[in-house]
Design a protein around this motif. Sequence first.
Motif, PDB file in Angstrom:
ATOM      1  N   ALA A 234      -6.408   9.460   3.721  1.00 30.57           N
ATOM      2  CA  ALA A 234      -5.714   8.739   2.173  1.00 30.57           C
ATOM      3  C   ALA A 234      -5.135   9.792   1.596  1.00 30.57           C
ATOM      4  O   ALA A 234      -5.105   9.917   0.957  1.00 30.57           O
ATOM      5  CB  ALA A 234      -7.414   8.269   1.645  1.00 30.57           C
ATOM      6  N   GLY A 235      -5.771  11.339   1.943  1.00 25.64           N
ATOM      7  CA  GLY A 235      -4.968  12.265   1.622  1.00 25.64           C
ATOM      8  C   GLY A 235      -3.546  12.364   1.616  1.00 25.64           C
ATOM      9  O   GLY A 235      -2.766  12.185   0.842  1.00 25.64           O
TER      10      GLY A 235
ATOM     11  N   SER B 163       2.783   2.968  -6.858  1.00 31.16           N
ATOM     12  CA  SER B 163       2.578   4.544  -6.587  1.00 31.16           C
ATOM     13  C   SER B 163       1.352   4.963  -8.037  1.00 31.16           C
ATOM     14  O   SER B 163       0.347   5.330  -6.825  1.00 31.16           O
ATOM     15  CB  SER B 163       3.683   6.320  -6.697  1.00 31.16           C
ATOM     16  N   VAL B 164       1.268   4.862  -8.948  1.00 21.42           N
ATOM     17  CA  VAL B 164       0.818   4.824  -9.629  1.00 21.42           C
ATOM     18  C   VAL B 164      -0.619   4.187  -9.307  1.00 21.42           C
ATOM     19  O   VAL B 164      -2.060   4.288  -8.913  1.00 21.42           O
ATOM     20  CB  VAL B 164       0.988   4.417 -11.171  1.00 21.42           C
ATOM     21  N   SER B 165      -0.348   2.330  -8.227  1.00 17.26           N
ATOM     22  CA  SER B 165      -1.533   1.306  -8.228  1.00 17.26           C
ATOM     23  C   SER B 165      -2.200   2.164  -7.216  1.00 17.26           C
ATOM     24  O   SER B 165      -3.620   2.073  -7.092  1.00 17.26           O
ATOM     25  CB  SER B 165      -0.234   0.236  -7.605  1.00 17.26           C
ATOM     26  N   LEU B 166      -1.498   3.062  -6.767  1.00 18.26           N
ATOM     27  CA  LEU B 166      -2.095   3.320  -5.015  1.00 18.26           C
ATOM     28  C   LEU B 166      -2.962   4.817  -5.475  1.00 18.26           C
ATOM     29  O   LEU B 166      -4.092   4.842  -4.940  1.00 18.26           O
ATOM     30  CB  LEU B 166      -1.353   3.284  -4.380  1.00 18.26           C
ATOM     31  N   TYR B 167      -2.699   5.547  -6.086  1.00 23.87           N
ATOM     32  CA  TYR B 167      -3.617   6.336  -6.399  1.00 23.87           C
ATOM     33  C   TYR B 167      -4.202   5.991  -7.664  1.00 23.87           C
ATOM     34  O   TYR B 167      -5.692   6.756  -7.351  1.00 23.87           O
ATOM     35  CB  TYR B 167      -1.981   7.428  -7.313  1.00 23.87           C
ATOM     36  N   CYS B 168      -4.247   5.135  -7.933  1.00 22.82           N
ATOM     37  CA  CYS B 168      -5.340   5.156  -8.721  1.00 22.82           C
ATOM     38  C   CYS B 168      -6.494   4.216  -8.036  1.00 22.82           C
ATOM     39  O   CYS B 168      -7.998   4.366  -8.310  1.00 22.82           O
ATOM     40  CB  CYS B 168      -4.771   4.397 -10.202  1.00 22.82           C
TER      41      CYS B 168
END
Length: 171
Positions: free
Chosen positions: A86-87, A59-64
Amino acid sequence: MTSSARTGRLVPTALLALSVIPITAGAARLAELTGGAEITPENARFFASPVPVVVHILSVSLYCTLGPFQFVPGIRRRRPGWHRAAGRLLIPCGLAAALSGLWMTLFYPRPDDVGDLLSGFRLVFGSAMILSILLGFAAIRRRDILRHRAWMIRGYAIGLAEWTIRESARQ
């Protein structure tokens, strides 16, 4: 190229550059978990309960990676459907990142170099990130774009700052 066009590219580029730190650290941790690395006192908690750390890393990787493009005015103006899609992915990713981080802070055995103060900060920042994302979501549901933008920027900044500072300290 106009000044606003340069600025429009500079922000996501800088955010992506900062994202290299948590994404690289996460990829190394995933490789360790999936590659049969030796279990040490430093990584034993991840092997004992890998689901929260895997959820956190993905989740961090996608968020970043996806998050910086939400800051590009041209994308929001010319491709509002992309911005919305995307949101819709970023909200659950941000919440999963923060919630899994809180879970790990509360339930993983604490490493020797992590004291009460750092754990407290992680709980405050994780909670603030969740609150910011939820308030940003509520604002866009009311069609309050200015508040939506402000809360989502806060949520993104809190998450990226916490991950970047933590991973930089480990280096």
